[in-house]
Every structure is written in structure tokens, then in C-alpha cells.
Scaffold this active site. Structure first.
Site, PDB file in Angstrom:
ATOM      1  N   GLN A   1      14.507  10.620  -1.113  1.00  0.00           N
ATOM      2  CA  GLN A   1      14.492  11.807  -0.271  1.00  0.00           C
ATOM      3  C   GLN A   1      15.469  11.631   0.898  1.00  0.00           C
ATOM      4  OE1 GLN A   1      10.798  12.688   1.784  1.00  0.00           O
ATOM      5  NE2 GLN A   1      11.050  14.864   1.484  1.00  0.00           N
TER       6      GLN A   1
ATOM      7  N   HIS B   1      -1.848  11.954   4.362  1.00  0.00           N
ATOM      8  CA  HIS B   1      -0.663  12.810   4.337  1.00  0.00           C
ATOM      9  C   HIS B   1       0.053  12.699   2.994  1.00  0.00           C
ATOM     10  CE1 HIS B   1       2.748  14.902   6.352  1.00  0.00           C
ATOM     11  NE2 HIS B   1       3.469  14.214   5.459  1.00  0.00           N
ATOM     12  N   GLU B   2       0.298  11.472   2.558  1.00  0.00           N
ATOM     13  CA  GLU B   2       1.030  11.297   1.300  1.00  0.00           C
ATOM     14  C   GLU B   2       0.207  11.793   0.112  1.00  0.00           C
ATOM     15  OE1 GLU B   2       3.969  10.821   1.909  1.00  0.00           O
ATOM     16  OE2 GLU B   2       3.736  10.022   3.924  1.00  0.00           O
TER      17      GLU B   2
ATOM     18  N   HIS C   1       0.502  15.497  -0.201  1.00  0.00           N
ATOM     19  CA  HIS C   1       1.760  15.892  -0.835  1.00  0.00           C
ATOM     20  C   HIS C   1       1.608  16.086  -2.347  1.00  0.00           C
ATOM     21  CE1 HIS C   1       5.069  16.195   1.931  1.00  0.00           C
ATOM     22  NE2 HIS C   1       4.831  15.036   2.508  1.00  0.00           N
TER      23      HIS C   1
ATOM     24  N   TYR D   1       6.993  19.388  10.519  1.00  0.00           N
ATOM     25  CA  TYR D   1       5.637  18.854  10.416  1.00  0.00           C
ATOM     26  C   TYR D   1       4.701  19.553  11.405  1.00  0.00           C
ATOM     27  CZ  TYR D   1       7.670  14.698   8.063  1.00  0.00           C
ATOM     28  OH  TYR D   1       8.331  13.846   7.219  1.00  0.00           O
TER      29      TYR D   1
ATOM     30  N   ARG E   1      11.079   1.082  10.199  1.00  0.00           N
ATOM     31  CA  ARG E   1      10.586   2.454  10.120  1.00  0.00           C
ATOM     32  C   ARG E   1      11.277   3.319  11.160  1.00  0.00           C
ATOM     33  NH1 ARG E   1       4.261   4.419  10.826  1.00  0.00           N
ATOM     34  NH2 ARG E   1       4.646   6.636  10.460  1.00  0.00           N
TER      35      ARG E   1
END
Length: 640
Positions: free
Chosen positions: A172, A332-333, A336, A419, A592
């Protein structure tokens, strides 16, 4: 053998300007055919981040056969593409980036003519045009570049085990074209399968169903072959893999965690609630449609909190803090799996359809599992982040989705407003429509558009058709177009406030009034409480006051990566040099982007003092970053 599309259906499917469901259809003779996911052809669905012309000819399936070579830092082998072309189409255009193409043939091995254009943009890569000559299948033999932007090759010292190398992909938004020659657009969904051959002492995992077991198949040359299959059409950025000294631990009948041995038990403990999350999410918005939900905990160089690769979420180790206070990232993931993987933004200009929906859904999962107050903490912090981002962009109220600056969407990877402002848009809809009505609609929305691309205009039209039809006064009160396209955060935005964080605010006020740091009891604080406190401290403080905080609360030596990042931002704002040694170690250890970008940005705002430090840090740490992160920090320290 994959089912083929009946020729009689080609024209209608490729020319359709409206979505149709992927799945089973029937030809005139009664044969079963597989309907590919739709291509949206409305103006707002045009993807400027791809060279492809899918309305002319598109990829429907990718079959990868690759050798993983740690000696040369390359993947080599072939990609076989199934092609669906409109009548009379003579070419197909693919996206490639720094690939060494050696040949292109059709399904019978006949050579096909092709050209690879100049790299007209560092991110976009090149257009690869293949003369079809009637071919419905292409086999492309190629090798990746050692500097492929989707791939990070880690030496043993950058892993947890310190003994064996590691490789992972991060596609991504538009990086997979650097290792998969295909049409790299979220609106061109494709099924896929893959065979990876890796060193015999390593394990390969992918975002798909495993066909060769956890340990693969032993080859005569000592390597191992791992085979995978994704039989559901996905956007190509979700094709992902990793190779390393990996171990697996089951967490339930449909979930488990992969990581290196030193982190396996910690990860399993941190993610122990994942089965409950899957159940909660399914109860909210319909069944989980992907089979398994496994997770891969990566080394610290991984650039994101998580990546929602189907069936195998990639996760940063920075969320493993021992108290499960950061498992909202897992939620969150997982979310998705509905918003993003099931229904996908057709272009990256509509990324809020992925991230705003998912942030809202994540909060609902956390509320279902841990109660309203825990969810309120996350929502309250998101509000703070939204307001900070808007203020930094120079907009007093922010702007809408399509405006430059603090927009909800734009170039791939831009900002956090997709977001935070996106989720607040949906929270407003829940509040105004009522949770029962909103949840019923959202469940039906995911079902109607499953395995399809979507646009902002498409979502608004769907909402108007299924909820607001015949209710002009209600629609007017919602201000949908203002949320979607105009400037400002409308006055019907919902600020959820947390009682727990309000207590932190009281401690902040006492400290700001001159109270001692020793009066701040942080025992049992979650990451969210720490962030509220650190981000709420005055940006101008004396060295003595900063030293008191650091010594009393152990900020520079904290084992929580979120706490350290927020503390370093404050230290930089005040040029507090005693924090620099810990900061230097941090930016070389953590990859990160969410945590390291603010440090470099903060340093660059401090004139030559900070710029010198930033350049020094970057020169030392650059090789530890994912190529995308390294490029992003490079732009920051260059002053772009």
C-alpha cells in the site's frame, strides 16, 4: 482450473458504469462462469495513480512463481496474468517499477511484443504495454530490483532472533508494482495464487490460504516451496508476503499469530482477545468472509501500526506493551476485513472510505468488548489528533475531502484526516440517524458492495437511496455534501469525551500551575492516558521542569514506544538536549512512520540546531528503515 468468462458477457461487463456483484453467473448455454469484480467508469473513479486502462483490458487473476534470493536481494521468476479484454482490444497496459523483464509470452508460450515506458514519476513507475494478439493469458518472466520500494530485506541483526535474515513486502498504496507486474490500482480487483521458493531454514507466509502447510515442501536443492491461493478478488495492494525464521501459535479455531521465537509468547498474550474481536465485528456488520484471521508480528522496521492484508494482518511490535492497551490496532486491521478489503476505495483519492470507515468500526469493536469508556478514550484522542492536524495545516476548521491542504483524501498516504475526520463523519451519521438504523444500513451496505470498489459519490448515492429517500429535511440536517466536499468541520460533528482522560486533564492543570511531577500517579496508566498527558503539556517549558518530568516519570527510558515518541516531541520543542542520546537510539530502532516522522519534523522546525541533528540521525538510521519510510524522512530532512 479457474472458470473463464463467457465471451458473450464481455462487452456488457467491461462497459458497465455501475457496480455489479462479483460471483457466479450463467452463460446463454447454461455454463457456469465467474463474474469478475466490476470496474467503475464514472469520472470520480478514474485512478490517476495507475497507467492501466481497465475499461479496455484488465487483469482478473495473477499467478506468481518466484525464487527468493537473499544473496542478491531479488525475487526472480514469473507472473502469469489472466486478461479480460473488450472486443477489438489489441493491448493491455500494466504498472511496473524497476522490474527487469526478460520475456512475455501467451498461454501457449508464443512470444508477445511489449514495451516498457520511461519512469515518468518515481512513485508511478512505468507503463508496460503488451500487444495481446488475441491472448487471454500472459506470462511475464522478470526479476525485481534490489531496491524495490515494496520490499525490505533485513539482515539478522535487525530481527528479534538476530541469527537469520528477514524479508517482507508492504504494497500500500502503489508499491506492489515494484515486485508484481500487474494493474496496480485498488479499483482493479484480482484473484491470485503464488509459489515462493525460499532457503530451507526459513518460512514463507502470505495474505492468502496456505496450500502447502506451515513448513512448505522440501525441494531437492535444500530449499522449501510454499504455495498459496486467494480465491476472492482483492485490490492488488493486498498481495503480501514475508519470509523469516517464523513460528506460529494458535489463538483460537480461526486465528493465530506468526512471529519470531523471542516474541511469540508476548504476541500471543497481547492478542489473546482476537477471537472475541472477530465475533464482535461479525455481530455488528455481518459475517467474516475470509476464513482465517491470522496475524504476523514483524520486526521494528515495519513502517505502519498494522497492514490489513487479508487472512494475515501485519503488525508492528510497538503495540506490544504488555497491557493490551494498543489492541485497538488489531481491531482496526480486523475491521478492514469489511471496510477496505471487502468494499474498497476505487482510487486513493477516496482513501477515507477505507480508513474513516475502519476507524469508526474499530471503535465500535472496542466498545463491544471493553465498554463505552474504553472506546471513548480512543475517540477523544482521535478528536485531539484531528484538531492538531487541522491547526498545523493552517485551516481553522479544516477542509473537505477534495480541497487541497487538510483534506480527507488526496495523494497515496497523505495525512490522518481520512482516519479521524472520516470516522467522525460516520459517528455523526450514527448519532443523527440512530444506532439501530445506522447499523442496519451499514450491514446492508457491506453486503451489497462486497468485493467491489466504491467512490465517495457512490457511497452518498447509496445512503440517499437506502436511508434518506423521501426525507429531504433529514438529509439537509446531515450536511452530507459539506462533509464530503466542502471546507470546514460542520457543527454537527460529534466530540466524544472520556471521563478517564478528563481526570488526566486535571493532573495536567495541576502540573501546569506549578505542582510537582511527583504528584502525578501514573501507576496502571494506559497508552491513551500517557498520550493525553504528554500531548497536553505546555510546549514551552524550562530545562529544569523537563528534567523533573523525565527523571520522575522515566520518559526517556520508557519501554512504551508511543510514550517515548510523544516525550521526544516535547523535548525537541524545548531543545532539551539530555533527551538526545535516547532519541538517537530510538530513531534507529523504531521504523514506524507514525512514531518517527514527528521527531524528524519537530527537529526540522528548530532551525539549524534541529536540522543538523535530524540529518545526523537520518544518516545513521536510514538503512534500518523501510524504503517508503526512508524516502519520507528523506523529504522531511531535505526541507520538502
Amino acid at each position: 482450473m479457474r472458470n473463464r468468462i463467457a465471451p458473450a458477457l464481455l462487452g456488457a461487463l467491461l462497459a458497465s458504469a455501475t457496480p455489479f456483484c462479483a460471483g457466479t453467473a450463467f452463460a446463454a448455454n447454461g455454463d457456469t462462469v465467474q463474474t469478475p469484480a466490476p470496474i467503475l467508469t464514472s469520472p470520480e473513479a478514474k485512478d490517476v495513480w495507475t497507467h492501466a486502462r481497465p475499461e479496455v483490458a484488465r487483469v482478473t487473476h495473477v499467478s506468481l512463481d518466484l525464487d527468493v534470493d537473499f544473496a542478491t536481494y531479488t525475487l526472480a521468476g514469473s507472473a502469469t496474468l489472466d486478461v479480460l479484454a473488450a472486443p477489438g482490444a489489441s493491448q493491455i497496459v500494466l504498472d511496473v517499477k524497476d522490474l527487469d523483464i526478460s520475456s512475455v509470452t501467451d498461454g501457449q508460450g508464443k512470444a508477445l511484443a511489449y514495451t516498457v515506458g520511461e519512469k515518468d514519476d518515481e512513485d508511478l513507475g512505468s507503463a508496460m504495454t503488451v500487444e495481446l494478439a488475441g491472448a487471454k493469458q500472459l506470462r511475464i518472466a522478470y526479476r525485481t530490483s534490489p531496491k524495490a520500494s515494496a520490499l525490505q530485506w533485513l539482515p539478522p541483526e535487525m530481527t528479534f532472533g538476530k541469527k537469520k535474515p528477514y524479508l517482507y513486502s508492504q504494497g500500500q498504496a502503489i508499491h506492489n508494482r515494484s515486485w508484481v507486474p500487474t494493474q496496480d490500482s485498488p479499483g482493479i480487483r484480482q484473484t491470485w495464487d503464488a509459489t515462493l521458493r525460499v532457503p530451507g531454514d526459513l518460512v514463507a507466509v502470505m495474505s492468502a490460504e496456505k496450500l502447502s502447510g506451515d513448513k512448505g515442501e522440501k525441494l531437492p536443492d535444500g530449499r522449501r516451496a510454499f504455495r498459496f491461493r486467494m480465491d476472492k478478488p482483492v485490490p492488488p495492494y493486498l498481495i503480501a508476503f514475508a519470509v523469516g525464521d517464523l513460528r506460529f501459535k494458535s489463538l483460537g479455531p480461526r486465528s493465530g499469530v506468526w512471529t519470531e521465537a523471542p516474541m511469540l509468547e508476548k504476541a500471543a498474550s497481547e492478542f489473546a482477545d482476537v477471537e472475541k474481536m472477530i465475533t464482535a465485528a461479525s455481530n455488528l456488520y455481518g459475517p467474516y468472509r475470509w476464513g482465517r484471521y491470522d496475524m504476523l508480528l514483524l520486526p521494528p522496521a515495519f513502517p505502519y501500526g498494522g497492514m490489513e492484508n487479508p487472512m494475515l494482518t501485519f503488525l508492528t511490535p510497538t503495540i506490544v506493551t504488555g497491557d493490551r492497551s494498543n489492541t485497538d490496532v488489531v481491531a482496526h486491521e480486523l475491521a478492514h476485513s469489511w471496510s477496505g478489503n471487502l468494499v474498497t476505495n476505487a482510487t486513493w483519492s477516496d482513501s477515507w472510505l477505507n480508513e474513516g470507515f475502519t476507524t469508526y468500526f474499530e471503535n465500535r469493536i472496542m466498545e463491544a468488548l471493553y465498554g463505552k469508556e474504553r472506546a471513548a478514550m480512543y475517540a477523544d484522542l482521535d478528536w485531539d489528533g484531528m484538531m492538531r492536524d487541522i491547526a498545523e495545516m493552517g485551516e481553522p476548521l479544516g477542509t473537505g475531502m477534495t480541497a487541497p491542504g487538510s483534506r480527507l483524501h488526496g495523494s497515496p498516504g497523505d495525512g490522518q484526516l481520512d482516519y479521524t475526520k472520516g470516522s467522525n463523519f460516520l459517528r455523526m451519521l450514527e448519532t443523527q440517524l440512530g444506532r439501530k438504523t445506522w447499523d442496519a444500513y451499514l450491514t446492508s451496505y457491506f453486503d451489497r458492495h462486497a468485493f467491489q470498489p466504491q467512490t465517495t459519490a457512490g457511497f452518498l448515492a447509496d445512503l440517499r437511496e437506502h436511508v434518506l429517500k423521501g426525507k429531504p429535511e433529514l438529509e439537509l440536517s446531515l450536511q452530507l455534501d459539506r462533509w464530503a466536499y466542502a471546507a470546514g468541520v460542520p457543527e454537527n460533528a460529534v466530540h466524544v469525551k472520556s471521563e478517564t482522560l478528563a481526570q488526566v486533564d486535571e493532573l495536567l492543570a495541576a502540573f501546569a500551575a506549578g505542582g510537582p511531577a511527583s504528584a502525578i500517579d501514573t501507576q496502571g496508566w494506559s497508552t491513551q492516558q500517557w498520550l493525553r498527558f504528554l500531548n497536553g503539556l505546555p510546549r514551552e517549558m524550562s530545562e529544569a521542569r523537563l528534567g523533573e518530568l523525565d527523571k520522575t516519570l522515566g520518559l526517556s527510558t520508557s519501554e512504551n514506544a508511543y510514550v517515548q515518541s510523544a516525550w521526544f516531541e516535547l523535548a525537541i520543542a524545548n531543545r532539551y538536549e539530555p533527551a538526545l542520546p535516547a532519541m538517537r537510539a530510538y530513531v534507529s530502532r523504531i521504523g514506524r512512520g507514525l512514531l518517527v516522522y514527528p521527531i524528524y519534523k519537530g527537529l526540522m522546525k528548530q532551525g539549524e540546531w534541529g536540522a543538523t541533528i535530524a540529518r545526523d540521525f537520518y544518516a545513521e538510521a536510514r538503512t534500518t528503515y523501510h524504503p517508503e519510510t526512508a524516502a519520507g524522512i528523506g523529504r522531511i530532512v531535505a526541507g520538502e
